[in-house]
Motif scaffolding. Structure first.
Motif, PDB file in Angstrom:
ATOM      1  N   LEU A 234       0.838  -1.204   0.000  1.00 46.87           N
ATOM      2  CA  LEU A 234       0.000   0.000   0.000  1.00 46.87           C
ATOM      3  C   LEU A 234       0.878   1.262   0.000  1.00 46.87           C
ATOM      4  N   ALA A 235       1.983   1.205   0.737  1.00 50.78           N
ATOM      5  CA  ALA A 235       2.909   2.335   0.741  1.00 50.78           C
ATOM      6  C   ALA A 235       3.489   2.553  -0.657  1.00 50.78           C
ATOM      7  N   GLN A 236       3.834   1.468  -1.327  1.00 52.52           N
ATOM      8  CA  GLN A 236       4.394   1.585  -2.666  1.00 52.52           C
ATOM      9  C   GLN A 236       3.393   2.215  -3.634  1.00 52.52           C
ATOM     10  N   ALA A 237       2.118   1.944  -3.432  1.00 50.85           N
ATOM     11  CA  ALA A 237       1.092   2.531  -4.294  1.00 50.85           C
ATOM     12  C   ALA A 237       1.071   4.046  -4.167  1.00 50.85           C
ATOM     13  N   LEU A 238       1.416   4.573  -2.991  1.00 49.53           N
ATOM     14  CA  LEU A 238       1.474   6.024  -2.816  1.00 49.53           C
ATOM     15  C   LEU A 238       2.530   6.666  -3.703  1.00 49.53           C
ATOM     16  N   ALA A 239       3.517   5.869  -4.101  1.00 50.05           N
ATOM     17  CA  ALA A 239       4.603   6.400  -4.928  1.00 50.05           C
ATOM     18  C   ALA A 239       4.130   6.775  -6.330  1.00 50.05           C
ATOM     19  N   LEU A 240       2.895   6.437  -6.685  1.00 46.88           N
ATOM     20  CA  LEU A 240       2.349   6.899  -7.953  1.00 46.88           C
ATOM     21  C   LEU A 240       2.178   8.417  -7.952  1.00 46.88           C
ATOM     22  N   ILE A 241       2.159   9.006  -6.759  1.00 48.51           N
ATOM     23  CA  ILE A 241       2.151  10.469  -6.662  1.00 48.51           C
ATOM     24  C   ILE A 241       3.567  10.957  -6.946  1.00 48.51           C
ATOM     25  N   PRO A 242       3.795  11.708  -8.009  1.00 48.44           N
ATOM     26  CA  PRO A 242       5.149  12.138  -8.351  1.00 48.44           C
ATOM     27  C   PRO A 242       5.800  12.918  -7.220  1.00 48.44           C
ATOM     28  N   GLY A 243       7.056  12.599  -6.933  1.00 49.72           N
ATOM     29  CA  GLY A 243       7.785  13.266  -5.868  1.00 49.72           C
ATOM     30  C   GLY A 243       7.797  12.497  -4.565  1.00 49.72           C
ATOM     31  N   THR A 244       6.950  11.462  -4.456  1.00 47.26           N
ATOM     32  CA  THR A 244       6.880  10.685  -3.219  1.00 47.26           C
ATOM     33  C   THR A 244       8.156   9.892  -2.991  1.00 47.26           C
ATOM     34  N   SER A 245       8.697   9.310  -4.050  1.00 47.36           N
ATOM     35  CA  SER A 245       9.846   8.398  -4.032  1.00 47.36           C
ATOM     36  C   SER A 245       9.388   7.007  -3.626  1.00 47.36           C
ATOM     37  N   ARG A 246       9.424   6.093  -4.581  1.00 45.01           N
ATOM     38  CA  ARG A 246       9.003   4.718  -4.301  1.00 45.01           C
ATOM     39  C   ARG A 246       9.860   4.094  -3.209  1.00 45.01           C
ATOM     40  N   SER A 247      11.168   4.241  -3.349  1.00 46.96           N
ATOM     41  CA  SER A 247      12.046   3.673  -2.334  1.00 46.96           C
ATOM     42  C   SER A 247      11.860   4.391  -1.000  1.00 46.96           C
ATOM     43  N   GLY A 248      11.690   5.713  -1.050  1.00 43.82           N
ATOM     44  CA  GLY A 248      11.537   6.477   0.184  1.00 43.82           C
ATOM     45  C   GLY A 248      10.311   6.087   0.978  1.00 43.82           C
ATOM     46  N   ILE A 249       9.157   5.955   0.318  1.00 45.68           N
ATOM     47  CA  ILE A 249       7.922   5.675   1.046  1.00 45.68           C
ATOM     48  C   ILE A 249       7.893   4.238   1.557  1.00 45.68           C
ATOM     49  N   THR A 250       8.478   3.299   0.819  1.00 42.85           N
ATOM     50  CA  THR A 250       8.504   1.908   1.290  1.00 42.85           C
ATOM     51  C   THR A 250       9.507   1.743   2.427  1.00 42.85           C
ATOM     52  N   MET A 251      10.623   2.460   2.385  1.00 38.20           N
ATOM     53  CA  MET A 251      11.561   2.431   3.512  1.00 38.20           C
ATOM     54  C   MET A 251      10.931   3.082   4.738  1.00 38.20           C
ATOM     55  N   THR A 252      10.162   4.145   4.526  1.00 31.60           N
ATOM     56  CA  THR A 252       9.452   4.790   5.629  1.00 31.60           C
ATOM     57  C   THR A 252       8.505   3.808   6.309  1.00 31.60           C
ATOM     58  N   ALA A 253       7.712   3.100   5.514  1.00 29.76           N
ATOM     59  CA  ALA A 253       6.764   2.137   6.071  1.00 29.76           C
ATOM     60  C   ALA A 253       7.496   1.012   6.796  1.00 29.76           C
ATOM     61  N   ALA A 254       8.602   0.552   6.217  1.00 30.48           N
ATOM     62  CA  ALA A 254       9.362  -0.530   6.849  1.00 30.48           C
ATOM     63  C   ALA A 254       9.958  -0.093   8.183  1.00 30.48           C
ATOM     64  N   ARG A 255      10.411   1.156   8.267  1.00 31.54           N
ATOM     65  CA  ARG A 255      10.951   1.643   9.535  1.00 31.54           C
ATOM     66  C   ARG A 255       9.844   1.772  10.583  1.00 31.54           C
ATOM     67  N   VAL A 256       8.650   2.212  10.178  1.00 28.21           N
ATOM     68  CA  VAL A 256       7.521   2.278  11.114  1.00 28.21           C
ATOM     69  C   VAL A 256       7.203   0.881  11.650  1.00 28.21           C
ATOM     70  N   LEU A 257       7.342  -0.127  10.801  1.00 25.44           N
ATOM     71  CA  LEU A 257       7.072  -1.512  11.206  1.00 25.44           C
ATOM     72  C   LEU A 257       8.203  -2.110  12.031  1.00 25.44           C
ATOM     73  N   GLY A 258       9.297  -1.370  12.199  1.00 26.74           N
ATOM     74  CA  GLY A 258      10.374  -1.823  13.075  1.00 26.74           C
ATOM     75  C   GLY A 258      11.504  -2.567  12.405  1.00 26.74           C
ATOM     76  N   TYR A 259      11.589  -2.484  11.082  1.00 35.88           N
ATOM     77  CA  TYR A 259      12.670  -3.186  10.386  1.00 35.88           C
ATOM     78  C   TYR A 259      13.980  -2.419  10.496  1.00 35.88           C
ATOM     79  N   GLU A 260      15.068  -3.164  10.602  1.00 39.47           N
ATOM     80  CA  GLU A 260      16.385  -2.549  10.616  1.00 39.47           C
ATOM     81  C   GLU A 260      16.602  -1.797   9.316  1.00 39.47           C
TER      82      GLU A 260
END
Length: 269
Positions: free
Chosen positions: A153-179
């Protein structure tokens, strides 16, 4: 296209595609700082294919694990490779559905410098907050199916230009507690299915076009993007093993503010 344009576009895309800094934000600056014509979809996809090859080379062990896992999935068997491949498939579904449902609206309403600027700034700040509050207790091997859905779902937000696909998925992963390295690892692995599908379709178009000049430009762009992306990924992963995302956050904030300055006439180019 001229050689310089191909080189610049390939390097910009290669360096920024997998860093959490918004490649679209950087690519938006290219026409502003030059009088070059639009490079076209084929060159866009060519540089993405180059970055795909880079991440496949860097994570070659994971690629082999995923290929073996796909075979086990097809035989209805389990195992680490099958689980990883299954999580990637689940995480890919939301962006595919969102792309099909909202592609027209995104292309007509959101592809503006103003949207890119605000998304670069806002999601950059969100990355910093997530990195600050997120625990560092989980690895890719601990992923659940629910995590895969959230990351998709986070990756789907990256369809908004400027979001950054890698940035938003790394953000979600950090919220979930991943190293941090594992957040980046799964984020980069998530890019493979969608880039591979797009590259296959455009590759078939190039074959049917039978225009060596266009094909040559696409191959050169892909090669340059691959080399620059491989270097960028290696440096990012080395950094995240020792430190956090804050340098990327600061860079995004500065880039977003700069783009907003251009949009609202504070900065003249």
């Amino acid at each position: 296209m001229g050689t310089l344009q191909i080189v610049v576009l390939a390097l910009v895309q290669g360096i920024t595609e997998f860093l959490p800094v918004s490649s679209s934000g950087h690519l938006a600056l290219v026409p502003l700082l030059s009088d070059w014509p639009d490079q076209g979809l084929k060159i866009d996809v060519a540089v993405h294919v180059g970055t795909l090859l880079a991440v496949m080379l860097y994570f070659w062990r994971d690629v082999l694990l995923m290929l073996g896992g796909l075979g086990r999935l097809l035989l209805f068997r389990g195992g680490p490779g099958a689980r990883l491949m299954g999580h990637l498939i689940v995480a890919t579904v939301p962006v595919v559905l969102a792309g099909l449902l909202f592609k027209g609206a995104i292309e007509s309403s959101l592809r503006s410098l103003e949207v890119i600027a605000w998304a670069t700034l806002g999601f950059g700040i969100l990355l910093g907050l997530a990195d600050r509050i997120g625990l560092t207790v989980r690895r890719v091997e601990h992923m659940t199916w629910g995590d895969a859905v959230v990351l998709g779902l986070a990756q789907a937000l990256a369809l908004i230009p400027g979001t950054s696909r890698s940035g938003i998925t790394m953000t979600a992963a950090r919220v979930l507690g991943y190293e941090r390295p594992d957040a980046a690892r799964f984020s980069l692995l998530m890019s493979m299915p969608t880039i591979a599908a797009a590259g296959l379709l455009v590759g078939l178009d190039l074959y049917r076009l039978d225009d060596w000049a266009v094909t040559r430009e696409a191959l050169v762009a892909a090669a340059l993007a691959m080399m620059s992306a491989l270097l960028a990924v290696a440096l990012m992963m080395a950094w995240l093993r020792r430190a956090g995302f804050m340098p990327f956050v600061i860079y995004r904030v500065l880039l977003g503010l700069g783009l907003l300055g251009i949009v609202y006439g504070v900065i003249e180019i």
